[in-house]
Write a protein that holds these residues in place. Structure first.
Motif, PDB file in Angstrom:
ATOM      1  N   UNK A  10     -90.679 -23.650  -3.868  1.00 37.63           N
ATOM      2  CA  UNK A  10     -90.810 -25.081  -4.135  1.00 37.63           C
ATOM      3  C   UNK A  10     -91.793 -25.689  -3.136  1.00 37.63           C
ATOM      4  N   UNK A  11     -92.566 -26.660  -3.578  1.00 33.24           N
ATOM      5  CA  UNK A  11     -93.433 -27.402  -2.663  1.00 33.24           C
ATOM      6  C   UNK A  11     -94.871 -26.917  -2.594  1.00 33.24           C
ATOM      7  N   UNK A  12     -95.553 -27.347  -1.537  1.00 37.88           N
ATOM      8  CA  UNK A  12     -96.992 -27.093  -1.364  1.00 37.88           C
ATOM      9  C   UNK A  12     -97.391 -25.660  -1.695  1.00 37.88           C
ATOM     10  N   UNK A  13     -98.461 -25.511  -2.462  1.00 39.62           N
ATOM     11  CA  UNK A  13     -99.052 -24.185  -2.655  1.00 39.62           C
ATOM     12  C   UNK A  13    -100.119 -24.008  -1.560  1.00 39.62           C
ATOM     13  N   UNK A  14    -100.623 -22.796  -1.409  1.00 44.09           N
ATOM     14  CA  UNK A  14    -101.561 -22.568  -0.300  1.00 44.09           C
ATOM     15  C   UNK A  14    -102.856 -23.367  -0.488  1.00 44.09           C
ATOM     16  N   UNK A  15    -103.252 -23.598  -1.764  1.00 46.55           N
ATOM     17  CA  UNK A  15    -104.510 -24.310  -2.029  1.00 46.55           C
ATOM     18  C   UNK A  15    -104.442 -25.757  -1.557  1.00 46.55           C
ATOM     19  N   UNK A  16    -103.310 -26.407  -1.847  1.00 46.26           N
ATOM     20  CA  UNK A  16    -103.124 -27.804  -1.451  1.00 46.26           C
ATOM     21  C   UNK A  16    -102.965 -27.895   0.073  1.00 46.26           C
ATOM     22  N   UNK A  40    -106.245 -36.225  -2.970  1.00 48.46           N
ATOM     23  CA  UNK A  40    -106.249 -34.863  -2.421  1.00 48.46           C
ATOM     24  C   UNK A  40    -105.051 -34.072  -2.962  1.00 48.46           C
ATOM     25  N   UNK A  41    -103.934 -34.763  -3.042  1.00 47.78           N
ATOM     26  CA  UNK A  41    -102.727 -34.210  -3.669  1.00 47.78           C
ATOM     27  C   UNK A  41    -102.129 -35.311  -4.529  1.00 47.78           C
ATOM     28  N   UNK A  42    -101.443 -34.911  -5.582  1.00 47.23           N
ATOM     29  CA  UNK A  42    -100.827 -35.916  -6.447  1.00 47.23           C
ATOM     30  C   UNK A  42     -99.481 -36.322  -5.868  1.00 47.23           C
ATOM     31  N   UNK A  43     -99.525 -36.947  -4.714  1.00 46.36           N
ATOM     32  CA  UNK A  43     -98.298 -37.394  -4.087  1.00 46.36           C
ATOM     33  C   UNK A  43     -98.587 -38.658  -3.277  1.00 46.36           C
ATOM     34  N   UNK A 286     -85.978 -28.711  -6.646  1.00 47.98           N
ATOM     35  CA  UNK A 286     -87.266 -28.029  -6.716  1.00 47.98           C
ATOM     36  C   UNK A 286     -88.367 -29.057  -6.524  1.00 47.98           C
ATOM     37  N   UNK A 287     -89.585 -28.577  -6.326  1.00 47.54           N
ATOM     38  CA  UNK A 287     -90.676 -29.510  -6.042  1.00 47.54           C
ATOM     39  C   UNK A 287     -92.015 -28.929  -6.464  1.00 47.54           C
ATOM     40  N   UNK A 288     -92.905 -29.816  -6.908  1.00 48.27           N
ATOM     41  CA  UNK A 288     -94.247 -29.409  -7.344  1.00 48.27           C
ATOM     42  C   UNK A 288     -95.140 -29.037  -6.174  1.00 48.27           C
ATOM     43  N   UNK A 289     -96.328 -28.549  -6.514  1.00 46.30           N
ATOM     44  CA  UNK A 289     -97.278 -28.037  -5.510  1.00 46.30           C
ATOM     45  C   UNK A 289     -97.771 -29.112  -4.557  1.00 46.30           C
ATOM     46  N   UNK A 290     -97.565 -30.385  -4.918  1.00 50.00           N
ATOM     47  CA  UNK A 290     -98.076 -31.464  -4.060  1.00 50.00           C
ATOM     48  C   UNK A 290     -96.972 -32.116  -3.230  1.00 50.00           C
ATOM     49  N   UNK A 291     -95.851 -31.428  -3.094  1.00 48.33           N
ATOM     50  CA  UNK A 291     -94.727 -31.993  -2.338  1.00 48.33           C
ATOM     51  C   UNK A 291     -94.585 -31.311  -0.977  1.00 48.33           C
ATOM     52  N   UNK A 292     -94.702 -32.077   0.112  1.00 47.71           N
ATOM     53  CA  UNK A 292     -94.577 -31.442   1.440  1.00 47.71           C
ATOM     54  C   UNK A 292     -93.122 -31.085   1.765  1.00 47.71           C
TER      55      UNK A 292
END
Ligand code: SF4
Length: 308
Positions: A10-16, A40-43, A286-292
């Motif tokens: 869950x959360x930030x992917x390496x790209x973000x 930069x991120x959708x957050x 759970x959390x999307x790729x733009x969630x710290x």
């Protein structure tokens, strides 16, 4: 006390993560005067924090002044962005810091190679998403045929019927649903009269098939989706954290709804409601790729407080 479990990946992917690191580093080095084109991120919360560090976000490239220190986000840009920036003397190696994720660049390369090998490329993605806009640039720009929903196989079949290309290929935005992409391909294949879409490996060695598809959904997205699926199947309720504009977060929420678990899509812990957790034994988060990570922790802590 109910059990609270956070989904794997869950959360930030390496790209973000990398894009944020680059923006912060550049801003620090340059006494905060750093421009970023687009979110930069959708957050919203992360964007506000970065603004407080002196990073200036602009939606329109014309708002970036000449010679300005600039960062490009992970989603990938069309070539026209680089051309306009060059006219403003913003150039890689000088004052342009490109945080495009290598996995997005990979999709651009796949799109270009298919195009150069005679394929009419159809993109499974969200028309207004920056990544889809960037990838379309490598194909036919605004005229690239984009299919947004897994249920829209009919649109693809009509497009194939009404055009007359020798070969057709499907590719996907990196953050689309794995299940959705498969459903789209299966549905098309079940009705296609003169063949089937077959997988073209990422090595792009086999480029002779009339109908082909390339699996361009990135691995971090796949891992996040399967982690969420796991948690949705074993929980009484799932809290999905993500930005309102975050395509991958919406996919996670849709997955939970599809599985049939009670789910809520929130941007921060302030939106949690105590009554959601009444009689719930197993709570998934759970959390999307733009969630710290700190936002995920805040949500978990708030749920603990509400259920103790
Ligand atoms: S979602 Fe995938 S492609 Fe997009 S930035 Fe993250 S790792 Fe890269």
């Amino acid at each position: 006390m109910p059990e609270i479990k956070v989904a794997k990946h869950a959360g930030f992917c390496f790209g973000v993560k990398k894009a944020i690191e680059i923006a912060e580093e550049v801003a620090q080095k340059n006494n905060h005067k750093t421009y970023v084109l687009g979110q930069l991120v959708h957050n919203e919360k992360v964007i506000k924090d970065l603004e407080n560090e002196g990073i200036i976000f602009v939606e329109n490239i014309q708002e970036i002044p000449k010679n300005a220190i600039t960062v490009l986000r992970a989603h990938g840009e069309p070539g026209t962005t680089y051309q306009i920036l060059e006219q403003k003397s913003i150039i890689k190696g000088k004052n342009l810091n490109d945080a495009t994720c290598p996995l997005v660049t990979l999709v651009h390369n796949v799109a270009t190679k298919l195009n150069n090998n005679g394929y009419e490329v159809i993109l499974f993605g969200k028309r207004n998403h920056p990544e889809a806009i960037g990838t379309s640039y490598h194909l036919k720009g605004k005229d690239t045929f984009i299919v947004e929903h897994a249920e829209d196989s009919g649109l693809v079949l009509d497009y194939i019927k009404n055009t007359n290309y020798d070969k057709y290929a499907l590719i996907s935005q990196t953050t689309m649903s794995v299940y959705g992409y498969k459903k789209l391909i299966d549905d098309i294949n079940s009705k296609l009269a003169d063949g089937k879409f077959e997988q073209i490996p990422l090595s792009m060695k086999e480029l002779t098939t009339k109908y082909g598809y390339v699996d361009t959904i990135c691995n971090p997205t796949k891992q996040r989706q399967s982690g969420t699926e796991g948690i949705a199947r074993e929980s009484d309720i799932v809290i999905v954290i993500g930005g309102l504009n975050s395509s991958n977060s919406k996919e996670l929420y849709a997955k939970c709804k599809e599985i049939g678990v009670e789910a809520y899509f929130i941007q921060s812990e302030e939106q949690l409601q105590k009554e959601w957790f009444i009689n719930k034994e197993k709570i998934g988060v759970t959390a999307g790729a733009s969630t710290p990570d700190y936002l995920i922790n805040d949500v978990v802590e708030k749920i603990k407080e509400m259920t103790s």
